[in-house]
Design an enzyme around this catalytic site. Structure first.
Site, PDB file in Angstrom:
ATOM      1  N   GLY A   1       0.837  -1.207   0.000  1.00 26.28           N
ATOM      2  CA  GLY A   1       0.000   0.000   0.000  1.00 26.28           C
ATOM      3  C   GLY A   1       0.862   1.243   0.000  1.00 26.28           C
ATOM      4  O   GLY A   1       0.552   2.252   0.634  1.00 26.28           O
TER       5      GLY A   1
ATOM      6  N   ALA B   1       1.530   3.615  -1.960  1.00 24.43           N
ATOM      7  CA  ALA B   1       1.061   4.913  -2.459  1.00 24.43           C
ATOM      8  C   ALA B   1       0.014   5.532  -1.533  1.00 24.43           C
ATOM      9  O   ALA B   1      -0.452   6.647  -1.769  1.00 24.43           O
ATOM     10  CB  ALA B   1       0.462   4.749  -3.860  1.00 24.43           C
ATOM     11  N   GLY B   2      -0.340   4.814  -0.462  1.00 19.39           N
ATOM     12  CA  GLY B   2      -1.440   5.259   0.397  1.00 19.39           C
ATOM     13  C   GLY B   2      -1.037   6.280   1.444  1.00 19.39           C
ATOM     14  O   GLY B   2       0.137   6.625   1.593  1.00 19.39           O
ATOM     15  N   GLN B   3      -2.048   6.730   2.188  1.00 15.82           N
ATOM     16  CA  GLN B   3      -1.849   7.793   3.190  1.00 15.82           C
ATOM     17  C   GLN B   3      -0.985   7.345   4.368  1.00 15.82           C
ATOM     18  O   GLN B   3      -0.139   8.092   4.841  1.00 15.82           O
ATOM     19  CB  GLN B   3      -3.211   8.264   3.724  1.00 15.82           C
ATOM     20  CG  GLN B   3      -3.937   9.209   2.799  1.00 15.82           C
ATOM     21  CD  GLN B   3      -3.134  10.480   2.530  1.00 15.82           C
ATOM     22  OE1 GLN B   3      -2.713  11.163   3.448  1.00 15.82           O
ATOM     23  NE2 GLN B   3      -2.912  10.790   1.275  1.00 15.82           N
TER      24      GLN B   3
ATOM     25  N   ALA C   1       1.258   4.919   4.410  1.00 14.81           N
ATOM     26  CA  ALA C   1       2.633   4.739   3.920  1.00 14.81           C
ATOM     27  C   ALA C   1       3.336   6.085   3.756  1.00 14.81           C
ATOM     28  O   ALA C   1       4.539   6.201   4.023  1.00 14.81           O
ATOM     29  CB  ALA C   1       2.626   3.976   2.603  1.00 14.81           C
TER      30      ALA C   1
ATOM     31  N   ARG D   1     -19.823  -6.470   5.505  1.00 11.74           N
ATOM     32  CA  ARG D   1     -18.576  -6.865   6.173  1.00 11.74           C
ATOM     33  C   ARG D   1     -18.008  -8.169   5.595  1.00 11.74           C
ATOM     34  O   ARG D   1     -16.815  -8.324   5.415  1.00 11.74           O
ATOM     35  CB  ARG D   1     -18.830  -7.008   7.680  1.00 11.74           C
ATOM     36  CG  ARG D   1     -17.544  -7.191   8.462  1.00 11.74           C
ATOM     37  CD  ARG D   1     -17.762  -7.092   9.961  1.00 11.74           C
ATOM     38  NE  ARG D   1     -16.540  -7.449  10.661  1.00 11.74           N
ATOM     39  CZ  ARG D   1     -15.532  -6.620  10.873  1.00 11.74           C
ATOM     40  NH1 ARG D   1     -15.589  -5.384  10.421  1.00 11.74           N
ATOM     41  NH2 ARG D   1     -14.454  -7.026  11.516  1.00 11.74           N
TER      42      ARG D   1
ATOM     43  N   ASN E   1     -10.365  -9.009   1.239  1.00 15.32           N
ATOM     44  CA  ASN E   1      -9.063  -8.963   1.913  1.00 15.32           C
ATOM     45  C   ASN E   1      -8.432 -10.345   2.042  1.00 15.32           C
ATOM     46  O   ASN E   1      -7.211 -10.477   1.982  1.00 15.32           O
ATOM     47  CB  ASN E   1      -9.193  -8.281   3.270  1.00 15.32           C
ATOM     48  CG  ASN E   1      -9.164  -6.773   3.116  1.00 15.32           C
ATOM     49  OD1 ASN E   1      -8.198  -6.219   2.615  1.00 15.32           O
ATOM     50  ND2 ASN E   1     -10.239  -6.111   3.486  1.00 15.32           N
TER      51      ASN E   1
ATOM     52  N   ARG F   1      -3.638   5.217  22.003  1.00  9.52           N
ATOM     53  CA  ARG F   1      -4.852   6.015  22.244  1.00  9.52           C
ATOM     54  C   ARG F   1      -5.268   5.905  23.709  1.00  9.52           C
ATOM     55  O   ARG F   1      -5.640   6.897  24.344  1.00  9.52           O
ATOM     56  CB  ARG F   1      -5.988   5.518  21.342  1.00  9.52           C
ATOM     57  CG  ARG F   1      -5.849   5.943  19.890  1.00  9.52           C
ATOM     58  CD  ARG F   1      -6.815   5.188  18.983  1.00  9.52           C
ATOM     59  NE  ARG F   1      -6.842   5.783  17.641  1.00  9.52           N
ATOM     60  CZ  ARG F   1      -7.356   5.194  16.572  1.00  9.52           C
ATOM     61  NH1 ARG F   1      -7.899   3.987  16.677  1.00  9.52           N
ATOM     62  NH2 ARG F   1      -7.345   5.807  15.399  1.00  9.52           N
TER      63      ARG F   1
ATOM     64  N   HIS G   1      -8.482  -5.509  16.782  1.00  7.31           N
ATOM     65  CA  HIS G   1      -8.360  -4.077  16.480  1.00  7.31           C
ATOM     66  C   HIS G   1      -9.680  -3.633  15.854  1.00  7.31           C
ATOM     67  O   HIS G   1      -9.841  -3.589  14.640  1.00  7.31           O
ATOM     68  CB  HIS G   1      -7.195  -3.799  15.527  1.00  7.31           C
ATOM     69  CG  HIS G   1      -7.167  -2.368  15.060  1.00  7.31           C
ATOM     70  ND1 HIS G   1      -7.021  -1.317  15.938  1.00  7.31           N
ATOM     71  CD2 HIS G   1      -7.309  -1.816  13.837  1.00  7.31           C
ATOM     72  CE1 HIS G   1      -7.074  -0.177  15.255  1.00  7.31           C
ATOM     73  NE2 HIS G   1      -7.247  -0.457  13.984  1.00  7.31           N
TER      74      HIS G   1
END
Length: 327
Positions: A12, A14-16, A18, A99, A106, A163, A188
């Site tokens: 991934g 190219a993703g945010q 990464a 879902r 996936n 968090r 998660h």
């Protein structure tokens, strides 16, 4: 003398997430300030141009530790001899998608990636699955890589852990770095259970410092569980920088050790705490010499058991939903 470079595969690319992750890896935040790295970047054929743009930026940072970069759409090229594999890319849920459809989409991705890791990665590869549903995606990858040790496969619960730390620091008025012995159990997802029954801050018992069971049940646990949704609501985009930061924390601690401190990792169960074997479940661990070790023998009260079983049931349902795809 310079250390030989370690190969870090990132999917991934190219993703945010990464985009927040790669520069920190190249800067030495993942494996140490004296450890050269080769980045091996995987993304879909249609994203190759975007990955090239990111690599131009990496070049323009002139990172002393970045020894090389590979860009590819072939998992067997990306995972070749990988020492660390960060599986960030996953199929996001699109509008109207059930879902179970998300799980199937996936399962396909992580079966392919698990098989490629099995075939070409280092036998000691440390795999962290970030892409959601992270625990079940890690389970699929692990089951698709029978020649690699199961313990090499982990899922990211460190974002939930961080968090929870931040909420506890704000509530107790103690510095975040002073809080120890926090656990986050399970999946998660909003069902996971942040548990500070054993936690201390500056050596003091945190449950006594906070002393507010109503806050724990009705504010703390739901706030941590729904934090991702709250960020999307506020920002219009999912949490990327904090997820990248948690991935760095998870792998850095796994490789370099935690000095006896507890952190949370999603790891294959060995049957302890009533969690069936092989389920990838968040538990407190300590890390030393490149290995994690679950914290054993913690007392589980009735409320905790209920919470831990709730998140386990979700994981069992997810496993059920992908079992037929694993052959």
């Amino acid at each position: 003398m310079a250390k030989p470079a370690k190969r870090v595969a990132v999917t991934g690319a190219a993703g945010q997430i990464a985009y927040s992750l790669l520069f920190r890896i190249a800067n030495g935040d993942l494996l140490g300030k004296d450890q050269p790295v080769i980045l091996q970047l995987l993304d879909l054929p249609q994203a190759q141009g975007a990955v090239k743009g990111v690599v131009m930026e990496l070049d323009d940072c002139a990172f002393p530790l970045l020894s090389g970069v590979v860009i590819t759409d072939d998992p067997e090229v990306a995972f070749k001899d990988a020492d660390v594999a960060l599986l960030v890319g996953a199929r996001p849920r699109s509008k109207g998608m059930e879902r179970k459809d998300l799980l199937s989409a996936n399962a396909e991705i992580f079966t392919v990636q698990g098989k490629a890791l099995n075939k070409v990665a280092s036998r000691d590869v440390k795999v962290l699955v970030v892409g959601n549903p992270a625990n079940t995606n890690a389970y699929i990858a692990m089951k698709s890589a029978p020649d690699l040790p199961k313990k090499n496969f982990t899922a990211m619960l460190r974002l939930d852990h961080n968090r929870a730390l931040s909420q506890l620091a704000a509530k107790s008025g103690k510095p975040v770095a002073s809080i120890e012995k926090l656990a986050v159990w399970g999946n998660h997802s909003p069902t996971m259970y942040p548990d500070f029954r054993f936690a201390t801050a500056e050596g003091q018992d945190l449950t006594k410092l906070i002393n507010d069971d109503e806050w724990n049940r009705n504010t703390f646990i739901p706030t941590v569980g729904k934090r991702g949704a709250a960020i999307i609501e506020a920002r219009g985009l999912s949490s990327a920088a904090s997820a990248a930061n948690a991935a760095i924390d998870h792998v850095r601690d796994w490789v370099l050790g935690t000095n006896g401190k507890w952190v949370t990792m999603g790891i294959p169960s060995d049957g302890s705490y009533g969690i069936p074997e092989d389920i990838i479940y968040g538990v407190p661990v300590t890390c030393e010499n490149g290995e994690y070790k679950r914290v054993e023998g913690l007392e589980i009260d009735a409320f905790s058991r209920e919470k831990m079983d709730g998140t386990l049931n979700e994981l069992l349902e997810e496993r059920e939903g992908v079992q037929h795809l694993l052959g």
